[in-house]
Design a protein around this motif. Structure first.
Motif, mmCIF file in Angstrom:
data_model
loop_
_atom_site.group_PDB
_atom_site.id
_atom_site.type_symbol
_atom_site.label_atom_id
_atom_site.label_comp_id
_atom_site.label_asym_id
_atom_site.label_seq_id
_atom_site.Cartn_x
_atom_site.Cartn_y
_atom_site.Cartn_z
ATOM 1 N N PHE A 125 0.756 -1.161 -0.055
ATOM 2 C CA PHE A 125 0.060 0.046 0.205
ATOM 3 C C PHE A 125 0.993 1.120 0.012
ATOM 4 O O PHE A 125 2.314 1.241 0.462
ATOM 5 C CB PHE A 125 -0.910 -0.065 1.287
ATOM 6 N N ASN A 126 0.206 2.286 -0.442
ATOM 7 C CA ASN A 126 0.883 3.666 -0.172
ATOM 8 C C ASN A 126 0.200 4.271 0.681
ATOM 9 O O ASN A 126 -0.717 4.814 0.735
ATOM 10 C CB ASN A 126 0.797 4.249 -1.673
ATOM 11 N N GLN A 127 1.147 4.741 1.834
ATOM 12 C CA GLN A 127 0.601 5.506 3.043
ATOM 13 C C GLN A 127 0.102 6.623 2.718
ATOM 14 O O GLN A 127 -1.153 7.233 2.978
ATOM 15 C CB GLN A 127 1.466 5.367 4.028
ATOM 16 N N ALA A 128 0.761 7.271 1.770
ATOM 17 C CA ALA A 128 0.118 8.868 1.510
ATOM 18 C C ALA A 128 -1.342 8.618 0.758
ATOM 19 O O ALA A 128 -1.876 9.493 0.812
ATOM 20 C CB ALA A 128 0.977 9.342 0.461
ATOM 21 N N ALA A 129 -1.557 7.422 -0.319
ATOM 22 C CA ALA A 129 -2.754 7.313 -0.777
ATOM 23 C C ALA A 129 -3.850 7.055 0.338
ATOM 24 O O ALA A 129 -4.927 7.345 0.191
ATOM 25 C CB ALA A 129 -2.669 6.427 -1.801
ATOM 26 N N LEU A 130 -3.411 6.419 1.260
ATOM 27 C CA LEU A 130 -4.454 6.130 2.366
ATOM 28 C C LEU A 130 -5.046 7.408 2.847
ATOM 29 O O LEU A 130 -6.232 7.658 3.059
ATOM 30 C CB LEU A 130 -3.900 5.212 3.516
ATOM 31 N N LEU A 131 -4.028 8.346 3.368
ATOM 32 C CA LEU A 131 -4.288 9.685 4.037
ATOM 33 C C LEU A 131 -5.044 10.359 2.916
ATOM 34 O O LEU A 131 -5.941 11.254 3.253
ATOM 35 C CB LEU A 131 -2.807 10.281 4.213
ATOM 36 N N ALA A 132 -4.674 10.333 1.471
ATOM 37 C CA ALA A 132 -5.406 11.186 0.518
ATOM 38 C C ALA A 132 -6.733 10.804 0.536
ATOM 39 O O ALA A 132 -7.555 11.671 0.247
ATOM 40 C CB ALA A 132 -4.600 10.973 -0.746
ATOM 41 N N ARG A 133 -7.075 9.615 0.431
ATOM 42 C CA ARG A 133 -8.348 9.070 0.266
ATOM 43 C C ARG A 133 -9.127 9.682 1.428
ATOM 44 O O ARG A 133 -10.280 10.156 1.266
ATOM 45 C CB ARG A 133 -8.555 7.678 0.434
ATOM 46 N N GLU A 134 -8.973 9.636 2.710
ATOM 47 C CA GLU A 134 -9.440 10.165 3.821
ATOM 48 C C GLU A 134 -9.889 11.725 3.725
ATOM 49 O O GLU A 134 -10.756 12.242 4.005
ATOM 50 C CB GLU A 134 -8.935 9.950 5.045
ATOM 51 N N ILE A 135 -8.599 12.216 3.292
ATOM 52 C CA ILE A 135 -8.694 13.834 3.148
ATOM 53 C C ILE A 135 -9.750 14.264 2.155
ATOM 54 O O ILE A 135 -10.466 15.292 2.247
ATOM 55 C CB ILE A 135 -7.405 14.455 2.768
ATOM 56 N N ALA A 136 -9.852 13.690 1.028
ATOM 57 C CA ALA A 136 -10.735 13.933 -0.008
ATOM 58 C C ALA A 136 -12.215 13.649 0.443
ATOM 59 O O ALA A 136 -13.135 14.546 0.086
ATOM 60 C CB ALA A 136 -10.640 12.829 -1.074
ATOM 61 N N ARG A 137 -12.462 12.670 1.397
ATOM 62 C CA ARG A 137 -13.816 12.375 1.783
ATOM 63 C C ARG A 137 -14.117 13.537 2.905
ATOM 64 O O ARG A 137 -15.091 14.032 2.821
ATOM 65 C CB ARG A 137 -13.715 11.077 2.594
ATOM 66 N N LEU A 138 -13.115 13.832 3.817
ATOM 67 C CA LEU A 138 -13.441 14.728 4.814
ATOM 68 C C LEU A 138 -13.793 16.171 4.214
ATOM 69 O O LEU A 138 -14.529 17.148 4.599
ATOM 70 C CB LEU A 138 -12.345 14.959 5.712
ATOM 71 N N LYS A 139 -12.922 16.513 2.928
ATOM 72 C CA LYS A 139 -13.059 17.892 2.337
ATOM 73 C C LYS A 139 -14.010 17.963 1.225
ATOM 74 O O LYS A 139 -14.166 19.134 0.652
ATOM 75 C CB LYS A 139 -11.562 18.475 2.040
ATOM 76 N N GLY A 140 -14.535 16.854 0.742
ATOM 77 C CA GLY A 140 -15.536 16.596 -0.279
ATOM 78 C C GLY A 140 -14.809 17.107 -1.631
ATOM 79 O O GLY A 140 -15.452 17.895 -2.474
ATOM 80 N N ALA A 141 -13.533 16.774 -1.664
ATOM 81 C CA ALA A 141 -12.694 16.916 -3.018
ATOM 82 C C ALA A 141 -12.723 15.646 -3.803
ATOM 83 O O ALA A 141 -12.923 14.514 -3.314
ATOM 84 C CB ALA A 141 -11.298 17.525 -2.608
ATOM 85 N N LYS A 142 -12.105 15.650 -4.889
ATOM 86 C CA LYS A 142 -12.213 14.498 -5.842
ATOM 87 C C LYS A 142 -10.625 13.772 -5.605
ATOM 88 O O LYS A 142 -9.634 14.480 -5.680
ATOM 89 C CB LYS A 142 -12.398 14.902 -7.280
ATOM 90 N N LEU A 143 -10.701 12.488 -5.243
ATOM 91 C CA LEU A 143 -9.336 11.908 -5.130
ATOM 92 C C LEU A 143 -9.013 11.444 -6.583
ATOM 93 O O LEU A 143 -9.482 10.789 -7.192
ATOM 94 C CB LEU A 143 -9.492 10.537 -4.159
#
Length: 268
Positions: free
Chosen positions: A145-163
């Protein structure tokens, strides 16, 4: 659908807590819920505060700094990015979380770490995309896994942005960067990153949140920001969980021979 998911989650939470009593993921102490840390471990985290540089959020000394003040580092060399949002400053606590996620494979820590990052992001106007710092495919296969991608997925969900999880590609396998200065790291990273050809339409004209777990010298993020802007991104904010600042009196000094994000030999 989201409301139904929340109801189901809330309904089974007591049963989960009964079978698996909530424990702090760092020290194992009993805690109130499954989604946090104990008080002692929270106290080990160093959360950036004010006053801070208007450009990069670097903490500024004293309390008299005016709104819009810029640090000496940014004045001397204006950065390529359009801001930095760091969930924590690098310390014993943040180091433990990073290592637990990255090398301990405790991916359930990603939502907690992402919430701390998202809290430091500015108010986002307009449409944004979220892009993680990429791993080379061989490293991705070995780690799983890519730890940055795991964080990015959660941030996109929290901020309503597109991953856009594959917006950037690491086209060249690079050696460990620990022990190298910023210029040497930049030379190693030259030509190692590229915008995904099939994502160019999404990047062009976009506002981007670039996500990584640790920001050390900034060489990797600079290379990513440059690649995104050459692909047409209009704005790039760097979002990280732990930011290393040499001038901050932290409790976990970073040895010159290693990089916080590459503390396991052979796994940069």
């Amino acid at each position: 659908m989201n409301r139904l998911v929340r109801h189901l989650r809330d309904g089974v939470a007591p049963l989960v807590d009964l079978v698996y009593p909530p424990r702090c993921p760092l020290c194992g102490c009993a805690i109130a819920s499954q989604s946090g840390l104990c008080a002692d471990c929270w106290s080990e985290l160093r959360i950036p505060g004010e006053p801070a540089c208007a450009t990069c959020q670097r903490p500024l000394e004293g309390t008299a700094a005016q709104d819009g003040a810029v640090c000496a580092v940014c004045l001397a060399k204006p950065p390529k990015h359009d801001g930095i949002a760091a969930g924590t400053l690098y310390s014993d606590g943040s180091r433990k979380l990073v290592l637990s996620l990255k090398h301990g494979r405790r991916i359930a820590l990603a939502p907690l770490m992402a919430r701390l990052i998202a809290a430091r992001l500015p108010q986002l106007e307009g449409e944004w995309i979220v892009v993680p710092v990429p791993l080379h495919r061989w490293r991705l296969w070995s780690r799983g896994f890519n730890q940055a991608a795991l964080l990015a997925r959660e941030i996109a969900r929290l901020k309503g942005a597109k991953l856009v999880v594959d917006g950037l590609l690491r086209t060249k396998r690079t050696p460990m960067l620990g022990g190298l200065g910023k210029r040497a790291r930049a030379r190693v990273l030259a030509g190692a990153l590229a915008a995904h050809p099939q994502r160019l339409a999404e990047i062009e004209g976009a506002q981007v949140i670039l996500v990584d777990d640790v920001l050390t010298s900034g060489a990797t993020s600079d290379a990513c920001v440059g690649t995104l802007k050459r692909a047409g991104a209009t704005k790039v904010i760097v979002a990280c969980f732990a930011r290393v600042l040499d001038e901050v009196d932290g409790h976990a000094p970073v040895p010159q021979t290693e990089t916080p994000g590459a503390l396991t030999p052979g796994v940069p």
